[in-house]
Design an enzyme around this catalytic site. Structure first.
Site, PDB file in Angstrom:
ATOM      1  N   SER A 189       7.747   9.185  12.052  1.00  0.00           N
ATOM      2  CA  SER A 189       6.598   9.106  11.143  1.00  0.00           C
ATOM      3  C   SER A 189       7.066   9.217   9.706  1.00  0.00           C
ATOM      4  O   SER A 189       7.525  10.282   9.269  1.00  0.00           O
ATOM      5  CB  SER A 189       5.584  10.209  11.446  1.00  0.00           C
ATOM      6  OG  SER A 189       4.575  10.236  10.448  1.00  0.00           O
ATOM      7  N   LYS A 217       0.823  -1.205   0.000  1.00  0.00           N
ATOM      8  CA  LYS A 217       0.000   0.000   0.000  1.00  0.00           C
ATOM      9  C   LYS A 217       0.860   1.259   0.000  1.00  0.00           C
ATOM     10  O   LYS A 217       0.590   2.207  -0.751  1.00  0.00           O
ATOM     11  CB  LYS A 217      -0.944  -0.005   1.210  1.00  0.00           C
ATOM     12  CG  LYS A 217      -1.939   1.154   1.190  1.00  0.00           C
ATOM     13  CD  LYS A 217      -3.111   0.945   2.107  1.00  0.00           C
ATOM     14  CE  LYS A 217      -2.719   0.988   3.560  1.00  0.00           C
ATOM     15  NZ  LYS A 217      -3.876   1.277   4.435  1.00  0.00           N
ATOM     16  N   ARG A 234      -7.131  -3.427   9.990  1.00  0.00           N
ATOM     17  CA  ARG A 234      -6.161  -4.332  10.613  1.00  0.00           C
ATOM     18  C   ARG A 234      -6.728  -4.984  11.878  1.00  0.00           C
ATOM     19  O   ARG A 234      -6.384  -6.127  12.185  1.00  0.00           O
ATOM     20  CB  ARG A 234      -4.856  -3.594  10.901  1.00  0.00           C
ATOM     21  CG  ARG A 234      -4.217  -3.056   9.620  1.00  0.00           C
ATOM     22  CD  ARG A 234      -2.771  -2.699   9.788  1.00  0.00           C
ATOM     23  NE  ARG A 234      -2.325  -1.890   8.657  1.00  0.00           N
ATOM     24  CZ  ARG A 234      -1.966  -2.369   7.468  1.00  0.00           C
ATOM     25  NH1 ARG A 234      -2.007  -3.669   7.245  1.00  0.00           N
ATOM     26  NH2 ARG A 234      -1.582  -1.561   6.494  1.00  0.00           N
ATOM     27  N   ARG A 253      -8.552  11.709  12.869  1.00  0.00           N
ATOM     28  CA  ARG A 253      -7.112  11.543  13.040  1.00  0.00           C
ATOM     29  C   ARG A 253      -6.382  12.882  12.998  1.00  0.00           C
ATOM     30  O   ARG A 253      -6.762  13.792  12.264  1.00  0.00           O
ATOM     31  CB  ARG A 253      -6.550  10.598  11.969  1.00  0.00           C
ATOM     32  CG  ARG A 253      -7.136   9.206  12.066  1.00  0.00           C
ATOM     33  CD  ARG A 253      -6.641   8.293  10.970  1.00  0.00           C
ATOM     34  NE  ARG A 253      -5.223   7.989  11.102  1.00  0.00           N
ATOM     35  CZ  ARG A 253      -4.551   7.232  10.257  1.00  0.00           C
ATOM     36  NH1 ARG A 253      -5.162   6.719   9.207  1.00  0.00           N
ATOM     37  NH2 ARG A 253      -3.270   6.990  10.446  1.00  0.00           N
ATOM     38  N   ARG A 266      -5.798   1.901  18.108  1.00  0.00           N
ATOM     39  CA  ARG A 266      -5.529   0.470  17.967  1.00  0.00           C
ATOM     40  C   ARG A 266      -5.085  -0.161  19.278  1.00  0.00           C
ATOM     41  O   ARG A 266      -5.336  -1.343  19.513  1.00  0.00           O
ATOM     42  CB  ARG A 266      -4.465   0.232  16.886  1.00  0.00           C
ATOM     43  CG  ARG A 266      -5.023   0.278  15.480  1.00  0.00           C
ATOM     44  CD  ARG A 266      -4.015  -0.150  14.445  1.00  0.00           C
ATOM     45  NE  ARG A 266      -4.627  -0.061  13.124  1.00  0.00           N
ATOM     46  CZ  ARG A 266      -3.953   0.156  12.007  1.00  0.00           C
ATOM     47  NH1 ARG A 266      -2.643   0.325  12.053  1.00  0.00           N
ATOM     48  NH2 ARG A 266      -4.582   0.211  10.850  1.00  0.00           N
ATOM     49  N   ASP A 272       2.313  -1.054  12.006  1.00  0.00           N
ATOM     50  CA  ASP A 272       1.008  -1.557  11.557  1.00  0.00           C
ATOM     51  C   ASP A 272       0.776  -3.014  11.940  1.00  0.00           C
ATOM     52  O   ASP A 272      -0.343  -3.519  11.799  1.00  0.00           O
ATOM     53  CB  ASP A 272       0.869  -1.408  10.041  1.00  0.00           C
ATOM     54  CG  ASP A 272       0.696   0.032   9.613  1.00  0.00           C
ATOM     55  OD1 ASP A 272       0.145   0.817  10.410  1.00  0.00           O
ATOM     56  OD2 ASP A 272       1.124   0.383   8.501  1.00  0.00           O
ATOM     57  N   GLN A 300       5.078   9.175   7.243  1.00  0.00           N
ATOM     58  CA  GLN A 300       4.116  10.033   6.552  1.00  0.00           C
ATOM     59  C   GLN A 300       4.504  11.498   6.654  1.00  0.00           C
ATOM     60  O   GLN A 300       4.469  12.236   5.662  1.00  0.00           O
ATOM     61  CB  GLN A 300       2.718   9.803   7.122  1.00  0.00           C
ATOM     62  CG  GLN A 300       2.154   8.423   6.835  1.00  0.00           C
ATOM     63  CD  GLN A 300       0.776   8.230   7.454  1.00  0.00           C
ATOM     64  OE1 GLN A 300       0.230   9.122   8.094  1.00  0.00           O
ATOM     65  NE2 GLN A 300       0.212   7.055   7.270  1.00  0.00           N
ATOM     66  N   GLY A 324      -4.966   7.669   5.727  1.00  0.00           N
ATOM     67  CA  GLY A 324      -4.090   8.650   6.340  1.00  0.00           C
ATOM     68  C   GLY A 324      -2.853   8.914   5.504  1.00  0.00           C
ATOM     69  O   GLY A 324      -2.389  10.051   5.391  1.00  0.00           O
TER      70      GLY A 324
END
EC number: 2.5.1.19
Length: 442
Positions: free
Chosen positions: A169, A23, A397, A124, A353, A322, A171, A96
């Site tokens: 991070s 992904k 997930r 988020r 999570r 993840d 991202q 995200g």
């Protein structure tokens, strides 16, 4: 409409499969292809909802994006700085990664982009991206707490920055580097802990100048030089190691299982789960190691194993953030206690999570404790009771992890809504049942 699924004790899993494409790499291939000059072709693209939303967004930003009859994708890019103002709101669904990276892309283009998403994405935090991008000149108008929907007013006079990540991070790092592509000079991100480096690898492949400097104190600085001419490329997306984690753990806990997972991405910044599972005694063999599209891949031969509890160091978290939900499932079947340290980032994923995993384990009869940012799972070396119904809260997930638990627990496990699985692992139910699982609609 919700889609509850029930998972019951499986037959020994067997067979060879390829899970969907990675992904993280799929998102980036679409974005970088849209910034390149000329044609790019992508093979193995993950066609889950998250990535399809990114494809639609790149069309809205002016790139030509089409799926070909052979299943590959073709892009005709706009060049760095060439994106156009979208005519409508960009809806990133549950993604995200798509939202945060795309904010970086548009932050240094002189137009306004409005982002939204589903209920999970709208909850988020986006301040971790908006704060450094604001330093580069972009302006952000968001809901309270920096949440979506958000309007990003890009700047026509972007400034390069040196930014040290407060938390690990990939991202945030990627968003800043992407903004730096359309910024004069050199934009630098400093990391205390290494995060997945797909952005750096792929940008280099497309023709950008990306430098990494290792600092004396263990930190490292990643820099991108502005205004490169990116050139269209042929990208082969490896199978997603995060998606492969679910059939891998299923094969470990279902007695008598032996499966092969083909072409799985083995980037060392993504393989913390497999390192941990081997420390727990997992029988995992990496075969035919090779390189595809600039990324290392291998075939994974996995056999059912007796697992033991381990201590998972906090510094491993960026390479497996993840995968903690499915690791917690493996830990439930292990002999002894597994301590997973440094899990603060789990609280701000698609759902909280950390809390979701703990609630699900308790519902299935597993003893679990919270010690700050450490999760402690007490395994018994035997199948847990199961029998619970797990609230997924739009988190793919969590849904897949507890369906895996149900494949070897005493009683079936039900997840209240498996619809979100399509965001990252389309065909999960069919693939797992083809290996020998018993997943069915309630």
């Amino acid at each position: 409409m919700s889609k509850p699924l029930k998972s019951s004790q499986a037959m020994p899993l067997s067979g060879g499969v390829r899970v969907p494409g990675d992904k993280s790499i799929s998102h980036r291939a679409l974005m970088f292809g849209a910034l390149a000059v000329g044609e790019s072709r992508i093979e193995g693209l993950l066609e889950g909802d998250d990535v399809l939303r990114t494809a639609a967004a790149m069309r809205a930003l002016g790139a030509e994006v089409e799926r070909l009859e052979d299943g590959s994708w073709r892009l005709w890019g706009r060049g760095v700085g060439g994106l156009q103002e979208p005519a409508d709101v960009l809806d990133l669904g549950n993604s995200g990664t798509g939202a945060r990276l795309m904010m970086g892309l548009v932050a240094t283009h002189p137009f306004t982009t409005i982002f939204t998403g589903d209920a999970s994405l709208r909850s988020r935090p986006m301040k971790r991206v908006s704060e450094p991008l604001s330093r580069m000149g972009a302006r952000f108008f968001t809901r309270e707490g920096g949440r979506l929907p958000a309007a990003v007013v890009g700047t026509d006079n972007p400034l390069p920055i040196v930014y040290e990540l407060p938390v690990a991070s990939a991202q945030v790092k990627s968003a800043i580097l992407l903004a730096g592509l359309n910024t004069p000079g050199i934009t630098t991100v400093i990391e205390k802990e290494a995060t997945r480096d797909h952005t750096e690898l792929m940008l280099r492949n497309f023709g950008a100048t990306v430098d990494v400097e290792y600092l004396e104190d263990g930190r490292h600085a990643i820099s991108v030089t502005g205004f490169p001419e990116l050139t269209g490329r042929h990208v082969v997306v490896p199978a997603d190691p995060s998606s492969a984690a679910f059939p891998a753990v299923a094969a470990l806990i279902v007695p008598g299982s032996e499966i092969t997972l083909r072409g799985v991405g083995m980037n060392p910044l993504r393989t913390g789960l497999y390192t941990t599972l081997q420390e727990m005694g997992a029988d995992i063999c990496f075969q035919d190691a090779r390189e595809e599209g600039g990324e290392p891949v291998a075939d994974l031969l996995i056999r059912a194993s007796r697992l033991r509890g381990v201590e998972v160091p906090a510094e491993r978290a960026p390479s497996m953030i993840d995968e903690y939900p499915i690791l917690a499932v493996a830990a439930a079947f292990a002999t002894g206690t597994t301590r997973m340290n440094g899990l603060s980032e789990l609280r701000v994923k698609e759902s909280d999570r950390f809390a979701a995993v703990m609630r699900g384990l308790v519902a299935c009869g597993v003893k679990v404790e919270e010690e700050g940012d450490t999760m402690v799972v007490h395994g018994t070396g035997a199948p847990p009771p199961g029998g619970g119904t797990v609230a997924v809260n739009l988190d793919h997930r969590i849904a897949m992890s507890f369906l895996v638990l149900g494949m070897a627990s005493g009683q079936p496990v039900t997840v209240d809504d498996a619809e979100a699985i399509e965001t990252s692992f389309p065909g999960f139910e069919t693939l797992m049942n083809g290996l020998g699982a018993k997943i069915e609609t309630v």
